[in-house]
Design a protein around this motif. Structure first.
Motif, PDB file in Angstrom:
ATOM      1  N   VAL A 160      40.386  41.551  31.300  1.00 45.21           N
ATOM      2  CA  VAL A 160      38.985  41.151  31.123  1.00 45.21           C
ATOM      3  C   VAL A 160      38.820  40.297  29.869  1.00 45.21           C
ATOM      4  N   ALA A 161      39.499  40.671  28.793  1.00 46.02           N
ATOM      5  CA  ALA A 161      39.405  39.898  27.551  1.00 46.02           C
ATOM      6  C   ALA A 161      39.951  38.485  27.746  1.00 46.02           C
ATOM      7  N   MET A 180      43.782  46.683  31.819  1.00 49.13           N
ATOM      8  CA  MET A 180      42.646  46.004  32.446  1.00 49.13           C
ATOM      9  C   MET A 180      41.721  45.410  31.389  1.00 49.13           C
ATOM     10  N   LYS A 181      41.610  46.055  30.240  1.00 56.19           N
ATOM     11  CA  LYS A 181      40.835  45.469  29.141  1.00 56.19           C
ATOM     12  C   LYS A 181      41.450  44.139  28.711  1.00 56.19           C
ATOM     13  N   ASP A 182      42.776  44.069  28.719  1.00 54.32           N
ATOM     14  CA  ASP A 182      43.452  42.812  28.382  1.00 54.32           C
ATOM     15  C   ASP A 182      43.134  41.731  29.417  1.00 54.32           C
ATOM     16  N   ASP A 228      45.979  51.263  34.507  1.00 56.88           N
ATOM     17  CA  ASP A 228      45.969  51.447  33.052  1.00 56.88           C
ATOM     18  C   ASP A 228      44.737  50.754  32.467  1.00 56.88           C
ATOM     19  N   THR A 229      43.845  51.529  31.889  1.00 52.19           N
ATOM     20  CA  THR A 229      42.585  50.983  31.378  1.00 52.19           C
ATOM     21  C   THR A 229      42.808  49.959  30.279  1.00 52.19           C
ATOM     22  N   ALA A 230      43.758  50.219  29.400  1.00 52.87           N
ATOM     23  CA  ALA A 230      44.023  49.283  28.308  1.00 52.87           C
ATOM     24  C   ALA A 230      44.497  47.934  28.847  1.00 52.87           C
ATOM     25  N   PRO A 240      47.340  46.865  35.433  1.00 53.51           N
ATOM     26  CA  PRO A 240      45.933  46.911  35.018  1.00 53.51           C
ATOM     27  C   PRO A 240      45.052  47.779  35.912  1.00 53.51           C
TER      28      PRO A 240
END
Length: 216
Positions: free
Chosen positions: A170-171, A166-168, A162-164, A159
């Motif tokens: 945060v979500a 890290m979005k996971d 990899d931005t995607a 994370p």
């Protein structure tokens, strides 16, 4: 003439103060601070009130923690340690696959929040703690790291790189934190009556909610 000793006299003050062995005063002050936080919140929180509750001199909390912010920061750091313990207890009882472990730390998060509402709000919703404090930063980062590591294992990407991914992270955090906050505020109670259900049934409902974005 006989002088009657009053509560305001120095001798009486010394007699009424509790004596602690070296190393015991800090934990006693933290215990008193948590009791004060639970009963009166952060706005009226003071070292004087904590000292009175602990039965020690007014200067004792300042000697150990500096000021009210320092004491609340130390208390919040302990809160993160308890959060981690609650999550690890759930993990130990769960299956070892990554999805089950993610759900377990989510359940542990809710367990901690509902059992410690005042501490939960101090840790996440208050500006009182010093978030640059070393102990606070270490404890909070350790708690966050559990989620990061499990998401990395689930999606196969770091994370922090990899931005995607890290979005996971945060979500996932937003979902479980929001759920805990809604339970604490009583808003979910009117919809689902969780407090009236057996613990196993409540766990199943929360698990189903947490699984919804994973299963899509």
């Amino acid at each position: 003439m006989i002088l009657h000793m009053t509560a305001s006299s120095p001798s009486a003050s010394r007699a009424s103060s509790k004596r602690y062995h070296h190393g015991d005063l800090g934990p006693a002050l933290l215990k008193a601070a948590e009791e004060e936080l639970v009963e009166n919140g952060t706005e009226s929180f003071s070292l004087r009130a904590v000292a009175k509750r602990a039965g020690v001199s007014h200067g004792a909390p300042a000697h150990h923690f500096g000021d009210a912010k320092g004491l609340l920061t130390a208390l919040a750091a302990i809160g993160y340690d308890r959060l981690i313990a609650a999550q690890e207890a759930r993990q130990a009882a769960a299956a070892k696959d990554t999805t089950s472990q993610l759900i377990a730390i989510g359940l542990g998060y809710v367990d901690f929040g509902t059992a410690n509402p005042a501490l939960f709000r101090l840790m996440f919703s208050s500006e009182k703690p010093d978030r640059t404090d070393e102990a606070f930063a270490s404890s909070s980062l350790t708690a966050f790291g559990k989620l990061v590591d499990l998401v990395q294992a689930e999606v196969g990407a770091d994370p922090y790189a990899d931005t995607a991914a890290m979005k996971d992270v945060v979500a996932s955090w937003a979902m479980v934190h929001g759920l805990a906050d809604l339970i604490l505020s009583g808003r979910i109670e009117r919809l689902m009556g969780l407090s009236q259900r057996p613990q196993a049934e409540t766990d199943a409902i929360i698990t189903n909610i947490l699984l919804r974005p994973i299963e899509r």
